[in-house]
Design an enzyme around this catalytic site. Sequence first.
Site, PDB file in Angstrom:
ATOM      1  N   SER A  93      30.000  19.796  -8.662  1.00  0.00           N
ATOM      2  CA  SER A  93      28.671  19.902  -9.268  1.00  0.00           C
ATOM      3  C   SER A  93      28.792  19.848 -10.788  1.00  0.00           C
ATOM      4  O   SER A  93      29.496  20.659 -11.391  1.00  0.00           O
ATOM      5  CB  SER A  93      28.015  21.225  -8.881  1.00  0.00           C
ATOM      6  OG  SER A  93      26.924  21.470  -9.764  1.00  0.00           O
ATOM      7  N   HIS A 141      27.657  15.977  -7.317  1.00  0.00           N
ATOM      8  CA  HIS A 141      26.510  16.822  -6.982  1.00  0.00           C
ATOM      9  C   HIS A 141      25.711  17.089  -8.246  1.00  0.00           C
ATOM     10  O   HIS A 141      26.251  17.584  -9.251  1.00  0.00           O
ATOM     11  CB  HIS A 141      27.001  18.138  -6.369  1.00  0.00           C
ATOM     12  CG  HIS A 141      25.919  19.014  -5.824  1.00  0.00           C
ATOM     13  ND1 HIS A 141      25.295  18.777  -4.622  1.00  0.00           N
ATOM     14  CD2 HIS A 141      25.355  20.136  -6.336  1.00  0.00           C
ATOM     15  CE1 HIS A 141      24.397  19.727  -4.403  1.00  0.00           C
ATOM     16  NE2 HIS A 141      24.416  20.570  -5.430  1.00  0.00           N
ATOM     17  N   ASP A 145      22.726  19.056  -9.834  1.00  0.00           N
ATOM     18  CA  ASP A 145      21.801  20.192  -9.656  1.00  0.00           C
ATOM     19  C   ASP A 145      20.617  20.084 -10.603  1.00  0.00           C
ATOM     20  O   ASP A 145      20.737  20.358 -11.792  1.00  0.00           O
ATOM     21  CB  ASP A 145      22.546  21.517  -9.905  1.00  0.00           C
ATOM     22  CG  ASP A 145      23.434  21.878  -8.733  1.00  0.00           C
ATOM     23  OD1 ASP A 145      24.610  22.206  -8.947  1.00  0.00           O
ATOM     24  OD2 ASP A 145      22.931  21.814  -7.590  1.00  0.00           O
ATOM     25  N   MET A 173      17.133  21.404 -11.840  1.00  0.00           N
ATOM     26  CA  MET A 173      16.389  22.667 -11.811  1.00  0.00           C
ATOM     27  C   MET A 173      15.218  22.583 -12.792  1.00  0.00           C
ATOM     28  O   MET A 173      15.357  22.013 -13.885  1.00  0.00           O
ATOM     29  CB  MET A 173      17.310  23.822 -12.227  1.00  0.00           C
ATOM     30  CG  MET A 173      18.534  23.953 -11.348  1.00  0.00           C
ATOM     31  SD  MET A 173      19.561  25.343 -11.907  1.00  0.00           S
ATOM     32  CE  MET A 173      21.000  25.105 -10.870  1.00  0.00           C
ATOM     33  N   HIS A 202      20.404  17.456  -5.860  1.00  0.00           N
ATOM     34  CA  HIS A 202      19.946  18.691  -5.208  1.00  0.00           C
ATOM     35  C   HIS A 202      18.755  19.177  -6.013  1.00  0.00           C
ATOM     36  O   HIS A 202      18.918  19.661  -7.129  1.00  0.00           O
ATOM     37  CB  HIS A 202      21.083  19.706  -5.204  1.00  0.00           C
ATOM     38  CG  HIS A 202      20.685  21.044  -4.669  1.00  0.00           C
ATOM     39  ND1 HIS A 202      21.484  22.154  -4.849  1.00  0.00           N
ATOM     40  CD2 HIS A 202      19.601  21.466  -3.976  1.00  0.00           C
ATOM     41  CE1 HIS A 202      20.909  23.198  -4.275  1.00  0.00           C
ATOM     42  NE2 HIS A 202      19.753  22.805  -3.742  1.00  0.00           N
ATOM     43  N   MET A 227      16.188  21.584  -7.012  1.00  0.00           N
ATOM     44  CA  MET A 227      15.713  22.965  -7.011  1.00  0.00           C
ATOM     45  C   MET A 227      14.489  22.993  -7.927  1.00  0.00           C
ATOM     46  O   MET A 227      14.508  23.524  -9.043  1.00  0.00           O
ATOM     47  CB  MET A 227      16.819  23.912  -7.502  1.00  0.00           C
ATOM     48  CG  MET A 227      17.931  24.056  -6.487  1.00  0.00           C
ATOM     49  SD  MET A 227      19.440  24.718  -7.166  1.00  0.00           S
ATOM     50  CE  MET A 227      20.137  23.222  -7.859  1.00  0.00           C
ATOM     51  N   MET A 258      22.830  26.703   1.470  1.00  0.00           N
ATOM     52  CA  MET A 258      23.224  27.390   0.233  1.00  0.00           C
ATOM     53  C   MET A 258      24.000  28.650   0.600  1.00  0.00           C
ATOM     54  O   MET A 258      23.559  29.430   1.446  1.00  0.00           O
ATOM     55  CB  MET A 258      21.982  27.799  -0.566  1.00  0.00           C
ATOM     56  CG  MET A 258      21.128  26.668  -1.085  1.00  0.00           C
ATOM     57  SD  MET A 258      21.892  25.720  -2.390  1.00  0.00           S
ATOM     58  CE  MET A 258      22.298  26.947  -3.594  1.00  0.00           C
ATOM     59  N   GLY A 306      20.285  28.457  -8.401  1.00  0.00           N
ATOM     60  CA  GLY A 306      19.906  28.561  -9.814  1.00  0.00           C
ATOM     61  C   GLY A 306      21.080  28.720 -10.749  1.00  0.00           C
ATOM     62  O   GLY A 306      20.970  28.417 -11.937  1.00  0.00           O
ATOM     63  N   PHE A 307      22.220  29.175 -10.228  1.00  0.00           N
ATOM     64  CA  PHE A 307      23.319  29.478 -11.134  1.00  0.00           C
ATOM     65  C   PHE A 307      24.669  29.101 -10.517  1.00  0.00           C
ATOM     66  O   PHE A 307      24.873  29.278  -9.319  1.00  0.00           O
ATOM     67  CB  PHE A 307      23.325  30.985 -11.475  1.00  0.00           C
ATOM     68  CG  PHE A 307      22.020  31.464 -12.032  1.00  0.00           C
ATOM     69  CD1 PHE A 307      21.030  31.964 -11.183  1.00  0.00           C
ATOM     70  CD2 PHE A 307      21.750  31.369 -13.387  1.00  0.00           C
ATOM     71  CE1 PHE A 307      19.799  32.372 -11.673  1.00  0.00           C
ATOM     72  CE2 PHE A 307      20.522  31.784 -13.902  1.00  0.00           C
ATOM     73  CZ  PHE A 307      19.539  32.290 -13.044  1.00  0.00           C
ATOM     74  N   ASP A 358      27.019  25.047  -0.406  1.00  0.00           N
ATOM     75  CA  ASP A 358      26.877  24.970  -1.861  1.00  0.00           C
ATOM     76  C   ASP A 358      26.798  26.358  -2.484  1.00  0.00           C
ATOM     77  O   ASP A 358      25.838  27.083  -2.272  1.00  0.00           O
ATOM     78  CB  ASP A 358      25.568  24.208  -2.126  1.00  0.00           C
ATOM     79  CG  ASP A 358      25.338  23.917  -3.563  1.00  0.00           C
ATOM     80  OD1 ASP A 358      24.271  23.347  -3.875  1.00  0.00           O
ATOM     81  OD2 ASP A 358      26.202  24.253  -4.393  1.00  0.00           O
TER      82      ASP A 358
END
Length: 220
Positions: free
Chosen positions: A11, A36, A38, A40, A69, A71, A140, A145-146, A178
């Site tokens: 990621s 990956h 992420d 957000m 991904h 979010m 998940m 988020g982190f 993940d």
Amino acid sequence: MKNKIMQIAPSVLAADFVNMEQGIRYIEEAGCDWIHLDMMDGSFVPPITFGAQMVKAIRGITDLVLDAHLMIDNPENQIDFLADAGTDNVTIHIENTIHTHRIIQQIKARGMKAGIAIVPSTPVSALSELLPFIDIVLAMTVNPGFGGQKMIPQCVDKIRQLDKIRQEKGYDYLISADGGINRETAASVREAGLDLAVAGSSFFGAANKEDEVRILQGIG
Ligand code: DX5
Ligand code: ZN
């Protein structure tokens, strides 16, 4: 998929954002096939990372699989941007989409693989009406988020449940997990039958990334 070697998708959340290209080269040099991404929005999860513009920039420098991904709230608004940016996979969350099935159709209509992610508090049973239509399930193993969080071990059983359903029903979705996947926790998800592990801090924190991938895969 028990006898297959678990794949690793690093990621970029854990990469150096000032030098993203170097992060992509690390992933390529380590022999990974997926990146990956992420995404957000500061609403579905507190942080804000990047949008389709970053995906387009990364597309321009690599042929690896771009695994987005999302979010974010209203993920349906990003499908065309992501398709136009050259994204390969788009995974949305079931928790904040009412018309999830329709969004899956939208993703596939643009030629991308469609994934559904579930947070730790969402049971596998919530996916029952979607499993026949999706290409990827992302379980998940941390709260989203982190990066750098500790894996929630109770989530690992979802991988077994998803593998069992896949075999019983003859579905062909890929099982991905993940969050918190590192040297200490990789064996637990491998043994549960995971196909693909997302690794952020364990990959980018490793001195030798190629060796780290092999260790996570249980062949190093
Ligand atoms: C968390 C992200 C994960 C995270 C993984 O919301 O979805 O992909 O970056 O990072 P590590 O591997 O450090 O837990
Ligand atoms: Zn992720």
